[in-house]
Design an enzyme around this catalytic site. Sequence first.
Site, PDB file in Angstrom:
ATOM      1  NE  ARG A 106     -10.345  10.449   8.564  1.00  0.00           N
ATOM      2  CZ  ARG A 106      -9.506   9.605   7.945  1.00  0.00           C
ATOM      3  NH1 ARG A 106      -9.911   8.413   7.563  1.00  0.00           N
ATOM      4  NH2 ARG A 106      -8.262   9.952   7.742  1.00  0.00           N
TER       5      ARG A 106
ATOM      6  CG  HIS B  52      -1.761   1.265   1.272  1.00  0.00           C
ATOM      7  ND1 HIS B  52      -2.953   1.353   0.589  1.00  0.00           N
ATOM      8  CD2 HIS B  52      -1.573   2.473   1.858  1.00  0.00           C
ATOM      9  CE1 HIS B  52      -3.465   2.558   0.758  1.00  0.00           C
ATOM     10  NE2 HIS B  52      -2.642   3.260   1.530  1.00  0.00           N
TER      11      HIS B  52
ATOM     12  CB  SER C 178      -8.788   4.890   7.186  1.00  0.00           C
ATOM     13  OG  SER C 178      -9.207   4.893   5.855  1.00  0.00           O
TER      14      SER C 178
ATOM     15  CE  LYS D  61      -9.431   1.817   3.329  1.00  0.00           C
ATOM     16  NZ  LYS D  61      -9.613   3.170   2.817  1.00  0.00           N
TER      17      LYS D  61
ATOM     18  CG  ASP E 103     -12.158   3.371   5.998  1.00  0.00           C
ATOM     19  OD1 ASP E 103     -11.710   4.286   6.711  1.00  0.00           O
ATOM     20  OD2 ASP E 103     -11.882   3.252   4.795  1.00  0.00           O
TER      21      ASP E 103
HETATM   22  N1  URA Z   1      -6.282   6.457   2.481  1.00  0.00           N
HETATM   23  C1  URA Z   1      -7.240   5.806   3.159  1.00  0.00           C
HETATM   24  O1  URA Z   1      -7.712   4.750   2.733  1.00  0.00           O
HETATM   25  N2  URA Z   1      -7.673   6.329   4.308  1.00  0.00           N
HETATM   26  C2  URA Z   1      -7.198   7.468   4.828  1.00  0.00           C
HETATM   27  O2  URA Z   1      -7.616   7.887   5.870  1.00  0.00           O
HETATM   28  C3  URA Z   1      -6.201   8.135   4.102  1.00  0.00           C
HETATM   29  C4  URA Z   1      -5.761   7.598   2.935  1.00  0.00           C
END
Ligand code: URA
Length: 427
Positions: free
Chosen positions: A172, A86, A187, A191, A165
């Site tokens: 947010r 990621h 967050s 995932k 999320d």
């Molecule tokens: N990417 C995400 O998936 N969540 C965040 O809070 C910031 C970047």
Amino acid sequence: MAERFDAVDVIRAKRDHGELSTPEIDWLVDAYTRGYVADEQMSAWAMAVLLNGMSRREIRDLTLAMIASGERMSFASLGKPTVDKHSTGGVGDKITLPLVPLVASFGVAVPQLSGRGLGHTGGTLDKLESISGWRASLTADELFAQLRDVGGAICAAGPGLAPADKKLYALRDITGTVEAIPLIASSIMSKKIAEGTSALVLDVKFGSGAFMRDLDKARELARTMVDLGQDAGVATSALLTDMNAPLGRAIGNANEVRESVEVLAGGGPADIVELTVALAREMLRLVGQPDADVEEALRSGRAMDSWRSLIRAQDGDPDAPLPHPRETHTVTAPRSGVVSRQDALAFGVAAWRLGAGRARQQDPVLHAAGIDLHAKVGESVAEGDPLFTLSTDDPVRFERALDSLVGAWDIADAAPPRAGLVVERIG
Ligand code: URA
């Protein structure tokens, strides 16, 4: 049914620097997902977290509660290790494209669930959709079969992963609370953990084109995410990487695919190769192949074969011509010297204004829009040489793109000191 807690009490506790219990966090996430806790209340809570932080235990509880809001995938029955990467997002960051087939060529499954771009950082799926026929959506069965047969898959995350999320991130985004490290970490990691990978490498960027401008904040985010992954039994590490200048020579969509294919053919810009190789080594180290010769896989064409299989498996034609822009505008060097600075954020915003990115989630992107750098930081130019070319289908976009590049690059007499992209490993 009576609710177990009161939202206002939970907000007040965070506002007053208190630590929430596990049942309180579980309830808050569940009640927000059900719509019992209102957006206004969750916004106030998110702002309290941004201002006052959360303990490691609270962040872990929040992550687990968001995972529990949806489905959890498992690739245990594949019979081979799974590893994912990621990136916190950057400008010209197309590393996923060469990286996934490269790592998959070592017999490892790489389930890369990716997103679309919003704002100045591009999205992997937008880039790949430049390829004729390529399909981002895979069913769970198709994903499983592709990981078994091809090894790598790059596809859209389904709506079932961490729906709490999804709702909180959208909130947010419009309440100035994206930048809270506990919220970013939970967050991203909710995932990734729900996706079911057994190992994960995080590319946490710092610098002008990154989420986190300074190295200390990036380090804190990386440490928090690595702890979350390890606590959940996922072998996790992070590389802290420099995102002050655009990565590679291409910023956009189709041009980034073109550059990725160059890397898979054993060429490509040195910085893209450096980061691809560093991340591939780290991913393979986590799944027990510390001595894998990743450069050889690029040189020999093995990674390219893996790329072609991946694209074909998702209905794309790896040999189809990529979209070409209708209009281009080239900026030339006003003097001779060495390119000493190219500000990543400014180039990212310019590419976005040319149509490579989107302002709203529902907007389309122009696949041929973007910027190609003819000279990168550290390279010499003579007066009048092309510095970079802007591309779009819609020439009215040039003016605003050029506006964002005013003061964004310099030419000096001498090259700046050359530093490596990867500055630290955490894990
Ligand atoms: N990417 C995400 O998936 N969540 C965040 O809070 C910031 C970047």
